[in-house]
Design a protein around this motif. Structure first.
Motif, short mmCIF file in Angstrom:
data_model
loop_
_atom_site.label_atom_id
_atom_site.label_comp_id
_atom_site.label_asym_id
_atom_site.label_seq_id
_atom_site.Cartn_x
_atom_site.Cartn_y
_atom_site.Cartn_z
N ARG A 193 0.83 -1.21 0.00
CA ARG A 193 0.00 0.00 0.00
C ARG A 193 0.85 1.25 0.00
O ARG A 193 1.84 1.34 0.75
N THR A 194 0.47 2.20 -0.79
CA THR A 194 1.18 3.48 -0.87
C THR A 194 1.45 4.05 0.52
O THR A 194 2.54 4.52 0.82
N SER A 195 0.43 4.01 1.38
CA SER A 195 0.56 4.59 2.71
C SER A 195 0.73 3.50 3.76
O SER A 195 0.03 2.49 3.73
N ARG A 238 4.87 -3.11 -8.44
CA ARG A 238 5.92 -2.37 -7.73
C ARG A 238 7.19 -3.20 -7.55
O ARG A 238 8.25 -2.66 -7.27
N SER A 281 5.66 1.52 -14.91
CA SER A 281 6.29 2.26 -15.99
C SER A 281 7.37 1.42 -16.66
O SER A 281 8.36 1.95 -17.15
N ARG A 299 1.39 3.62 -16.46
CA ARG A 299 1.10 4.96 -15.95
C ARG A 299 1.26 5.98 -17.07
O ARG A 299 2.31 6.06 -17.69
N ARG A 309 -7.37 4.66 -13.94
CA ARG A 309 -6.28 4.50 -12.98
C ARG A 309 -4.94 4.25 -13.67
O ARG A 309 -3.90 4.72 -13.24
N ASP A 337 -9.84 -1.18 -3.18
CA ASP A 337 -10.14 -1.12 -4.61
C ASP A 337 -11.56 -1.51 -4.99
O ASP A 337 -11.79 -2.11 -6.05
N PHE A 383 2.82 11.99 -15.82
CA PHE A 383 1.85 11.37 -14.92
C PHE A 383 1.72 12.13 -13.59
O PHE A 383 0.84 11.82 -12.80
N GLU A 384 2.59 13.09 -13.32
CA GLU A 384 2.62 13.76 -12.01
C GLU A 384 1.47 14.76 -11.88
O GLU A 384 1.43 15.74 -12.62
N SER A 406 -2.95 10.88 -1.29
CA SER A 406 -2.45 9.77 -2.08
C SER A 406 -3.00 9.94 -3.47
O SER A 406 -4.18 10.18 -3.67
N THR A 407 -2.16 9.86 -4.47
CA THR A 407 -2.68 9.96 -5.83
C THR A 407 -3.13 8.60 -6.30
O THR A 407 -3.01 8.27 -7.45
N ASP A 408 -3.52 7.81 -5.35
CA ASP A 408 -4.47 6.79 -5.67
C ASP A 408 -3.93 5.58 -6.42
O ASP A 408 -4.66 4.95 -7.15
N VAL A 409 -2.66 5.25 -6.20
CA VAL A 409 -2.23 3.96 -6.75
C VAL A 409 -2.97 2.82 -6.10
O VAL A 409 -3.05 1.73 -6.63
N ASP A 410 -3.47 3.05 -4.93
CA ASP A 410 -4.22 2.00 -4.27
C ASP A 410 -5.70 2.09 -4.60
O ASP A 410 -6.50 1.40 -4.01
N GLY A 411 -6.04 2.95 -5.50
CA GLY A 411 -7.44 3.02 -5.93
C GLY A 411 -8.31 3.72 -4.92
O GLY A 411 -9.51 3.58 -4.93
N GLU A 412 -7.71 4.48 -4.08
CA GLU A 412 -8.48 5.23 -3.09
C GLU A 412 -7.50 6.21 -2.47
O GLU A 412 -6.31 6.03 -2.53
N ALA A 428 -5.39 7.27 0.23
CA ALA A 428 -4.92 6.63 1.46
C ALA A 428 -5.30 7.48 2.67
O ALA A 428 -5.64 6.96 3.72
N SER A 468 8.44 6.26 -11.85
CA SER A 468 7.13 6.82 -12.19
C SER A 468 6.34 7.12 -10.92
O SER A 468 5.12 7.06 -10.91
N ALA A 469 7.05 7.45 -9.86
CA ALA A 469 6.37 7.75 -8.60
C ALA A 469 5.91 9.20 -8.56
O ALA A 469 6.68 10.11 -8.88
N THR A 470 4.69 9.40 -8.11
CA THR A 470 4.25 10.78 -7.87
C THR A 470 4.94 11.30 -6.61
O THR A 470 5.46 10.52 -5.80
N GLU A 483 3.37 9.72 -3.59
CA GLU A 483 3.82 8.34 -3.32
C GLU A 483 5.21 8.32 -2.71
O GLU A 483 5.53 7.49 -1.86
#
Lengths: 304, 304, 304, 304
Positions: A85-87, A138, A163, A192, A199, A261, C194-195, D5-11, D13, D163-165, D168
């Motif tokens: 998870r991102t966070s 990832r 990417s 991406r 998404r 998700d 993408f940013e 979160s720019t939502d790589v987890d689909g939500e 965070a 490709s990380a925001t 992220e």
């Protein structure tokens, strides 16, 4: 057709090792790898459906999804128990306990199990209950993990990095193949781009191209590839028409309540609709659904 | 579903004009625009095939391609006569003379004509011989050209810009619709990403999404979308499965000798194979090929 | 160093025309083009500051901004009168009337004028009051417009397209140079990635690279390049350190009320801070600010 | 300023955990983390220079580079011993033996050591000889590795994923901070875009933005960020002007013979030129070079 490293290493990898084997590439057009995933042949003529919850939640929910997947015609139960998870503050999955839940549900319905592994140290404890280890986007270039999975000898589902170029993806597969593990399945899950409406951008041309370049099976994950439920069925049909060997889709009985998700999960009804609509498209491109093991054939079946 | 400007103007365009009509959006799910392109209905149940050379070369070649397109089952003849080229030193197309060649060949085989217009000043001279004006990817936000085409009242094929979001693409269509021209056909032709193996990344999820958001017909151009001949047929099948209303493909009798984009052109044999393989996929998704005008039905037919 | 078309045309443009002149490329390292913009030398040792409102609004506001720009040390007044907007329902600019407002304000403060032109048909009416015609990012490959500007002989500010490669950008300049107009200034304004945190990704390495490849002056627009006021000054300093020949920045007396792109506009106070902080950085890289014409030197000065 | 979160987890965070601490964010504008890297303060007013070979090769070469780095004014010796390579057939680094070579050379010249770690299992064996563990772009979201490094308590250099925001990237830092390790240094190294002329697109606006959002030090790596030697110095100057806290650059005595990434390495002469030209730019933005430990101050110094 030649493959060149697109130079993330600042040089053409091929150039530095002119005799590199490139085991992922197809030497013989008729050659195609078929990976045995708990009795399900992945990569032959048959088309496979892997489905399940993004994250394993409860035994009841997981069992209900396994039943849906089996009854509708699915082949393999997917479900995340270690979630990247991102966070660090987001739900991280149920871990090994979740794996028991997932494998019990799968076993009860005669479905092999695919789930993501995040770390080499998890492999030995997970291996007894996993039929196909997923390497997530990832971790596509987590070479330590790839080497450990190569040594494990278990089938591996290698998702394309978000990417990653096609060349980098095939070189990541090479870490598995060169490490002695031929049981490699690729999975396109979107790349991406600048487009915010989805998404990710599902790259089906990559699927068609990799099917021509490589002998490895290629699946498509339109759930993560689009992030939007209403696009999943059209993209599943498109993937089948483009030549994919199967699909990985998120299914949840109550998508809005999913811990992870939910926006991209199919309800059971939509999953059944997907299977119904896939059939004619597969017929059109001359492919049957893959054979399925009998409901109780897998070694972990525990009940019903 | 709501549409928001993704902010190329540094603000949500919708916000600045809360009562904006958004004519491109679908208010009624059953509503679908059908554009009459020289007698060919684009956007209804029928699926259309537009094909021809990237650039018009000689009368003989163009006639030969028109015959191939008509005989194999195509609906509209495409061909570039004003070519937008990265370099001023590259072949720029045959201009109005080329348009005569194209329109004569099309007329001889009962095919309407689609060709690219680069500049508002060209419209009056081109209009008599063109059934569908193409706005290329580079000009998707050439608002002066869009306004002039809106005023012309002729059907317009609006290609998605190479880095245009879906929202921007639909707002570009809005320039035509708001300008009083309802005859708008959209065309996905790939977006620019980091992947070097394909010329562009064909975004079929955008097709499925736009079909849900908008009542406008959506075509797909897998020739420019991939840049590789061997990917054109798989992506055509995928586009059909994803819900596209038709295709635009490059065809050339001798692709290696084509003056423009030979690497992505289908030979006549491959074009025939495409039509053969499309049929079952269209059947699978419940769509027939569109009806075609009789060979001599178009107004510019001059001979056989 | 060689320049190759990165293949938007599906082939290397250079390959198809091996004797192409590539007038944008530098043959002699000591060669540098200096463009005279209403008395301001752009591209020599001196560093130039172009500033003003994104869109011209009223005479009072424009006059106030012109005074700010002149007094703080700016060289050229920028302001949009024909605005290319994603949505047809967004504010489109004041047109020729706005140009009068802009040119009057500029003239009153001894500043040349840069403004965007969208269409070849606008050139004759705009030319008397414009010192530098801006081609916006959306029109970088509007070849009809480039050819008309080449014929006009007026200085042109060519912004990089939002997904244009460096090679494509230099080929677009080639349309002007090959068309007989040597007065070309390039402007990096961010590319689409993408940013999402910034409106675009400002590509300062492209500035350094183009300065090495080409003899043309290169400016940087950090306002559009970032879309965030708080990033404008740091990116201006960075652009100067990277070797840019000048800057184009949005200034507005009341950014929150700006009709266009307020989030990226500097207030007068911030513009003054920018000039103060730029001085030492320019000293560090050995460049002075460019000379300015005397306040009343431009031909349209009407008052003080 | 808020971080989502720019939502790589689909939500988002943040949404799922409304009380998330976001330890990477700055609560107090005057707050800035200073990380002690073997006696070198990273993140204070002082600007730091980390330099060395992309990959450690021989003791002789490494010693020569260490001398260059120290004498020219560098603070920390970088060098790769475990190299993440796209292809399994490319040079993978010298491993622990290479680390001895690197640490000996660094110690001899009073320089702390930064090197990349690929796997949690390597940490205990590497820790005694490493002052700053680098997490490479491919591993930015290798959460198992981040958690192990959090537990190690050693300083960590966290490179931005390709490709990380920005969001992220800061959440990845959060894994370290939330895991109890406050010694985190960020490093921008370019993102992946469509532009082929540079290896990556160096995103200096991200540096300026992160410096405003977060209290963590931010370095810039223009060697990997551009992939071209001739762009390294201009981008170093630009990074300093944009507010970076330091640089990481590749240096090699004979770049064309380097085993890895020679095209982007500075020669010793160019490294000296870089330091000379950096000084005035740092003066201009009011920053000194950081203090350096005396040549023999680090604990691993073995000789001179």
């Amino acid at each position: 057709m030649t493959m060149q490293s697109t130079d993330v290493d600042g040089e053409a990898a091929a150039r530095s090792e002119p005799t590199a084997p490139h085991r992922a590439l197809r030497n013989d057009p008729s050659q195609a790898t078929v990976v045995d995933v708990g009795g399900v042949p992945v990569g032959g003529r048959g088309f496979v459906l892997m489905a399940g919850p993004c994250a394993v939640e409860t035994a009841e929910l997981t069992g209900s999804i396994a039943r849906t997947v089996r009854r509708a015609g699915g082949h393999v139960l997917r479900g995340g128990v270690f979630k990247p998870r991102t966070s660090p503050y987001a739900f991280q999955g149920l871990g090994l306990e979740g794996l028991s839940v997932l494998a019990d549900a799968a076993g009860a319905w005669g479905l092999p199990v695919v789930t993501e592994v995040l770390d080499a140290a998890q492999i030995p404890r997970m291996a007894p209950r996993v039929d196909l280890f997923q390497v997530g986007a990832r971790n596509m270039q987590n070479f330590a993990l790839l080497r450990a999975l190569a040594a494990s000898g278990k089938p591996v589902l290698l998702k394309r990095g978000m990417s990653a170029t096609i060349s980098e993806w095939l070189f990541a597969a090479e870490y598995l193949l060169d490490g002695g593990n031929p049981h490699v399945v690729l999975c396109e899950r979107g790349i991406r781009t600048f487009e915010p409406a989805t998404r990710n951008t599902l790259d089906l041309a990559a699927v068609a191209l990799v099917k021509q370049m490589s002998h490895l099976p290629v699946l498509v994950d339109p759930s993560h590839g689009t992030g939007r439920r209403e696009l999943v069925i059209p993209m599943c049909l498109a993937a089948a028409a483009a030549g994919a060997d199967g699909l990985v889709v998120d299914v949840h009985p109550h998508p809005p309540q999913a811990l992870c998700d939910g926006a991209q999960a199919l309800s059971p009804e939509l999953f059944e609709e997907l299977v119904r609509r896939l059939g004619p498209v597969l017929d059109a491109v001359g492919r049957p659904f893959a054979a399925r093991p009998s409901p109780l054939a897998t070694s972990y079946a525990s009940c019903t």
